[in-house]
Structures are given as structure tokens and as C-alpha cells.
Design an enzyme around this catalytic site. Structure first.
Site, mmCIF file in Angstrom:
data_model
loop_
_atom_site.group_PDB
_atom_site.id
_atom_site.type_symbol
_atom_site.label_atom_id
_atom_site.label_comp_id
_atom_site.label_asym_id
_atom_site.label_seq_id
_atom_site.Cartn_x
_atom_site.Cartn_y
_atom_site.Cartn_z
ATOM 1 N N ARG A 201 -75.045 38.756 -87.818
ATOM 2 C CA ARG A 201 -76.120 38.510 -88.701
ATOM 3 C C ARG A 201 -75.729 38.517 -90.169
ATOM 4 N NH1 ARG A 201 -81.209 41.751 -85.979
ATOM 5 N NH2 ARG A 201 -82.174 39.868 -87.016
ATOM 6 N N LYS B 134 -92.245 57.386 -78.290
ATOM 7 C CA LYS B 134 -90.943 56.905 -77.647
ATOM 8 C C LYS B 134 -90.383 58.061 -76.424
ATOM 9 C CE LYS B 134 -86.674 54.738 -79.078
ATOM 10 N NZ LYS B 134 -85.817 54.405 -80.005
ATOM 11 N N GLU C 117 -78.455 44.542 -91.097
ATOM 12 C CA GLU C 117 -77.137 44.286 -91.430
ATOM 13 C C GLU C 117 -76.551 43.429 -92.469
ATOM 14 O OE1 GLU C 117 -78.533 44.535 -86.925
ATOM 15 O OE2 GLU C 117 -79.235 43.349 -89.026
#
Length: 617
Positions: A400, A284, A372
Site C-alpha cells: 500500500r 470487541k 501505511e
């Protein structure tokens, strides 16, 4: 023989998608370098999701080189890692995330290379399965590829899809883009050998014939003997994993920056008769040192910055602080004084300025990842057993958790406090990240009180109120900054009580949040009502407005179906006979752009309000 010249491209101009097909490996590597440089330059200018896009660049270049796009379809989970994909499909990042520029996510209306779009995670496998089924029902032939990050894979939606994928008869290729933070590497080189061998065409045909041996009595003994030997060595050298247990072909430990390895594994996947999961490891932030070294997440999403220093271009006014920081400071005070205080957050701790709390209080602060729904039920379990939890979550991601807030928190009337960050217009993130719908859907749930402060003092008042409140409470706050107001007197709030900020005549304006401060500056002759609590509403104060000839409800933090609708119904029940006007955000998906541009498009600017008020006169 004269060596073939190396091709380079000016990526400030649209790239022709077919140009990648004839490139040699060394040219692909140079193209990736140029793409990363272009991404860095444009994120430095416009802001955006930098680290994830840099890490996925080599993988995306390999995908475009190998597969027949856009006939083959690639679905990027979330899509914010797909900047290289945008460049390779003929788009430039010159006006990335700006009005009339390219979106920061996949966008179907932008390009035929974007077959799907999402800004929330973990949807790619399910979407790919739907597309694969549609392909086969229509008798078409092409590959459907889902590219999903390791963190997105931790969400329950991805596991639900994986559970279905094992018995799904319509081929999908799933690529897990792993930056070495979630999924561990498979065991040794033997496992890699087995994975390659397992997916070659010759092996697949041989295995089919081999398994036929168990059908016949004469050869069944041989199958059992050799199968036992094979399984012994498989158990010895190959670690069981989630995918093999689900009967899904799994290829692991592929270097996501090695074009040769990527294209070989793509070949194995295409040859497989059923769905395949490929585990690819990437770095990353690759190509920009500060992003590569970042293990916290500060370079995940960035504001415009100086490339050399890595510092933001925008200078912070020392008289102001960000709204997330206001509530982060209040949480820090409470965590320090209350040993039973618990804080939960689903993977947005850096954005909400609470990442340092995780280090300070690891036993009471929980980053549950992109989960979530789990975070909401986790909070409900705490509250049901006598602990008052705070659940910090962006408005767009609270969507969500709707069922869990309703079924698990509100239905049992549990004392969970929702700290709803990033409410209001989505700005540069666009349609998928709007924080304008939460009031409307929370108002459909019984027992949930909703509030929003206009300044730092009021935020402190609301937080103090939340500590003693024993029922579900949502405290909303926007992106952006607010004036630092230290040492100001804090008053106790009462549930549902509004504030009469300014007393005028004829016209009353009802609003809430930071915009109230500007209303007080602009409309000194009118009555300004600060609806600190959006729910329940202050009916006694509303009754005092019955004699006003005009009432205006002004809401730039939610749709007209939310707070405005509740006040309208209340005034109707009170038989209000004056003229009533509503200026609130429309119930639509708002395209990316600046907040000022979005307010103008929604006809909700202060200038629009001023024109409305003048007409009322």
C-alpha cells in the site's frame, strides 16, 4: 394459548440462510450466543481472527435477519470480522483457514453471499459505491451495505470514498462498526432524536416542501426566520460531524447488540433517498472474557489455544525465538542507546512484538494506525530533516506504500530503514496476506537495497549495517522461529556482499534467508551461496561461479520475478554457459493452507529441489 417453542440450531452443520427470517428477538439472541460459542471453539482449534468476529456477531445476525441476502449485498471491510456471516450463509468453521476449508475472509468463490473480498482495510465504501452504480446502470433494485470498522475508517482510502459519497447519486448504506476506540459518541439524546426524525419518510417529505418556501418571495421571510431558529437549536444540541458536513445522512449512537435498535435503524436507512452512514457501537471480543478485557490486541488474531486458560496450545521451545522478536530486541537496544532513534508502525505493533516500545518511548515510537502511506511519508520527512527512522511493516501492507517508498523515500535517496515483517508464504491467511511480492516491486524502484538474514547472528549484522547505512534499505524477515544464538561473534557486512557458506564442485545453489541453514545440512557436497543482500547482488562472487556446470537459484520467500530474475540477468550479462535452473515461487495468488502445503503446491519443497539436483547429476 401454547407458547411457541424456541428454535435452536446445530451450527456444526450448515445453517440454512432462510431459517433466520422467522426468528423472534429472543431466538436471535440465542442464535448469536451459539454463533459466538462456535467461533470460539473453532478459533481455539484452528486459530483465526477471534475478537473482531465475536464483537460483530450481533450486528451480522441482525443484518441477515433484516436484509434480503444475497440479493442485497454486504461488503465487510477486511472481512476477518465476518465469521458469523459465513455461518449464517451456510458454511461451517470446522476447517477454518485450512486447505480446502473456508477462508478467514470473504471469498467470492465460496458463496453467493460474498459479493466482494478483501484482506486489506478501508476498501468497502469504494467497492460499495461501484456496486451501487452498477446496480443503477442495470436498472436493478437492492441495497448495498458496507460494514467498516472504526480503525479501518481512519485510513485515507475510506476518507477518499467518503469525500466522493457526499455528491454520489447512487445510494449506499455504510455501517461503522465502532468498538469505542476511535469514533466518539454523539452528544446526548437530543441528537439521537434528531437523527431518527430526520430520516423518517414523513420528515423527508416535509423537509422537501419546507425548503420550497425559499423559492417564493411571499414565503421566503418565513423560511429564513424558522430556518434560523431551527439551525440555532441544531447548533446548540447537535454536534457538527464529518458526515453532516459532507451532506450525508448520519445516524449515531446505535447499540450494536440491541436487535430492536438495529432493525429500526436499518428501516430508517432503507427509507432514506440517498446514502446513509450508521454509527454502531459494539464490544470487541464479546462473549469471551479474555478477549473482552484485551485493550492491546493480543486476541485480535490468535493461534490455537485452550479455551479455559486462554493459553496457546503450541509449546514454545526455549532454544528458539520468533523472527519478529529478534528484530524487536535489536530495536529495544537501539532505542535505549540512541535518544534520536524513531520507530514507526502502522497498527501491527503486537504482531511485530514492539508494542511495549510504545509505552517505553512514547515520544519516539509511533503507531500511526492503518495508515501505511502516511507512515512511509512520515518516515521520509524525518529522514529529510536529519533523523534516521525505522519503519516496521508487514510485507503485505508495504504494498500500500509503494508510491510513497518510490516517490518520497527512494527518489530523494533518504536513509529510511524498512523492517519488512511476515515475508514469504501467507499460510492460513491466504491470498490477501502473501509476503512474496515485495522483492519484485522494490527492485523496480531505484536506490533501494534489500537484505534478509539466515539466522539471529546475521540479523544482528544486518541491523548494525542499517545503523550506518545512509540510503533506503529493506530488511526482510519471515514469520516463524529461529535458533537463539547469543554471544556469537558478529562481523561487519559490506553492501551487496554474499557469503560462500560451503565450497563444493559442479553444482552451486544460490539462496538466502533461513532456508540456507537447511541447504547446508542437506547438500554438503555442493557450493552453497548465501545471498544476504538480494540487491545489489555480489557480481564478483558470481564471476567465480562461471566454471560451474550447474547453478540453481532457490527462492521460497519471493516470486521468480524478483531475486531470481535479477541473478538470471546478471549471469546472462556475464555470459555464463552452464546449465541454469530456477526454483522460486510462482507469480500467483496462493490459497490459504499450511506453509508445507503451499510449498508443495508451488513445487518448491526441499524434496522438489532434491529431485532437480539429482537430475542435474
Amino acid at each position: 394459548m401454547k407458547k411457541k417453542a424456541i428454535r435452536r440450531f446445530d451450527l456444526n452443520k450448515p445453517f440454512h440462510p432462510s431459517d433466520i427470517k422467522d426468528l423472534r428477538e429472543e431466538e436471535l439472541e440465542l442464535l448469536s450466543e451459539d454463533i459466538r460459542k462456535n467461533i470460539i471453539e473453532n478459533c481455539a482449534k484452528n486459530g483465526g481472527h477471534l475478537a473482531s468476529s465475536l464483537g460483530a456477531t450481533d450486528l451480522i445476525v441482525a443484518l441477515h435477519h433484516y436484509f434480503d441476502l444475497p440479493k442485497d449485498k454486504i461488503i465487510f471491510d477486511v472481512g476477518h470480522q465476518a465469521y458469523a456471516h459465513k455461518i449464517l450463509s451456510g458454511r461451517t468453521l470446522e476447517n477454518l483457514r485450512k486447505k480446502n476449508g473456508v477462508s478467514g475472509f470473504q471469498k467470492r468463490e465460496e458463496s453467493v453471499f460474498d459479493p466482494y473480498e478483501a484482506g486489506h482495510s478501508s476498501t468497502s465504501i469504494s467497492a460499495a459505491m461501484g456496486m451501487a452504480l452498477a446496480r443503477d446502470l442495470k436498472g436493478e433494485s437492492y441495497q448495498v451495505i458496507a460494514v467498516i470498522g472504526d480503525s479501518s475508517f481512519s485510513n485515507g482510502l475510506a476518507f477518499e470514498a467518503l469525500n466522493n459519497l457526499g455528491s454520489f447519486k447512487h445510494k449506499v448504506i455504510v455501517i461503522i462498526n465502532d468498538n469505542n476506540r476511535s469514533i466518539g459518541k454523539a452528544v446526548g439524546s437530543t441528537n439521537n432524536y434528531f437523527e431518527k426524525f430526520r430520516l423518517s419518510r414523513s420528515y423527508l417529505n416535509l423537509r422537501k416542501k419546507y425548503r420550497a418556501l425559499k423559492k417564493y418571495r411571499a414565503t421566503r421571510w418565513f423560511y429564513r426566520l424558522t430556518s434560523g431558529i431551527k439551525n440555532y437549536f441544531k447548533r446548540l444540541f447537535v454536534r457538527k460531524n464529518l458526515f453532516s458536513l459532507s451532506d450525508i445522512y448520519f445516524i449515531s449512537n446505535v447499540d450494536g447488540h440491541d436487535f430492536g435498535a438495529l432493525e429500526r435503524v436499518f428501516g430508517y436507512a432503507v427509507n432514506a433517498p440517498s446514502s446513509v452512514v450508521i454509527h454502531v457501537t459494539t464490544t470487541k471480543g464479546k462473549g469471551y472474557a479474555p478477549a473482552e478485557k484485551d485493550v492491546v490486541g493480543h486476541w485480535h488474531g490468535v493461534e490455537p489455544f485452550d479455551i479455559k486458560t486462554g493459553k496457546p496450545l503450541k509449546k514454545l521451545d526455549p532454544k528458539y525465538t520468533c523472527w519478529s522478536g529478534v528484530y524487536a530486541d535489536l530495536l529495544k537496544e537501539k532505542m535505549a542507546s540512541d535518544p534520536k532513534m524513531v520507530l514507526i508502525n502502522p497498527a501491527t505493533m503486537v504482531g511485530s512484538k514492539i508494542d511495549d516500545l510504545l509505552e517505553s518511548y512514547p515520544d519516539r515510537v509511533f503507531d500511526v494506525g492503518i495508515s501505511e502511506e502516511h507512515g512511509a511519508v512520515f518516515a521520509a520527512g524525518l529522514a529529510a530533516n536529519g533523523i534516521h527512522p525505522y519503519y516496521s511493516i508487514y510485507s503485505t501492507f508495504l504494498q500500500r506504500s509503494y508510491d510513497q517508498v518510490s516517490h518520497d523515500i527512494a527518489r530523494m535517496d533518504l536513509n529510511v530503514t524498512l523492517l519488512v515483517d511476515r515475508v514469504g508464504l501467507p499460510e492460513e491467511d491466504g491470498e490477501t496476506h502473501a509476503g512474496i511480492y515485495d522483492v519484485a516491486y522494490l527492485m523496480s524502484i531505484p536506490n533501494v537495497a534489500i537484505a534478509m538474514a539466515k539466522d539471529q547472528v546475521e540479523a544482528k549484522e544486518l541491523f548494525d549495517f542499517s545503523i550506518k547505512y545512509e540510503h533506503p534499505l529493506a530488511i526482510r524477515y519471515p514469520r516463524g522461529q529461529t535458533l537463539i544464538m547469543n554471544n556469537k561473534k558478529v562481523k561487519a557486512l559490506k553492501l551487496g556482499e554474499w557469503k560462500l557458506e560451503n565450497k563444493g564442485k559442479d553444482i552451486a545453489i544460490i539462496s538466502y534467508g533461513p532456508i540456507v541453514n537447511e541447504l547446508l545440512t542437506n547438500y554438503k557436497d555442493y557450493t552453497i551461496i548465501n545471498a544476504v543482500f538480494l540487491r545489489p547482488i555480489d557480481e564478483p562472487l558470481l564471476r567465480t561461479l562461471k566454471d560451474y556446470s550447474h547453478i540453481v537459484i532457490y527462492d521460497i520467500y519471493g516470486t521468480k520475478e524478483g531475486f531470481a530474475s535479477l541473478v538470471l540477468n546478471a549471469l546472462n550479462d556475464l555470459n555464463y554457459e552452464g546449465r541454469l535452473r530456477v526454483m522460486a515461487l510462482p507469480n500467483k495468488f496462493i490459497a490459504h493452507g499450511s506453509a508445507a502445503e503451499q510449498l508443495k503446491d508451488c513445487q518448491c519443497t526441499l524434496d522438489d529441489l532434491d529431485k532437480l539436483v539429482k537430475k542435474l547429476k
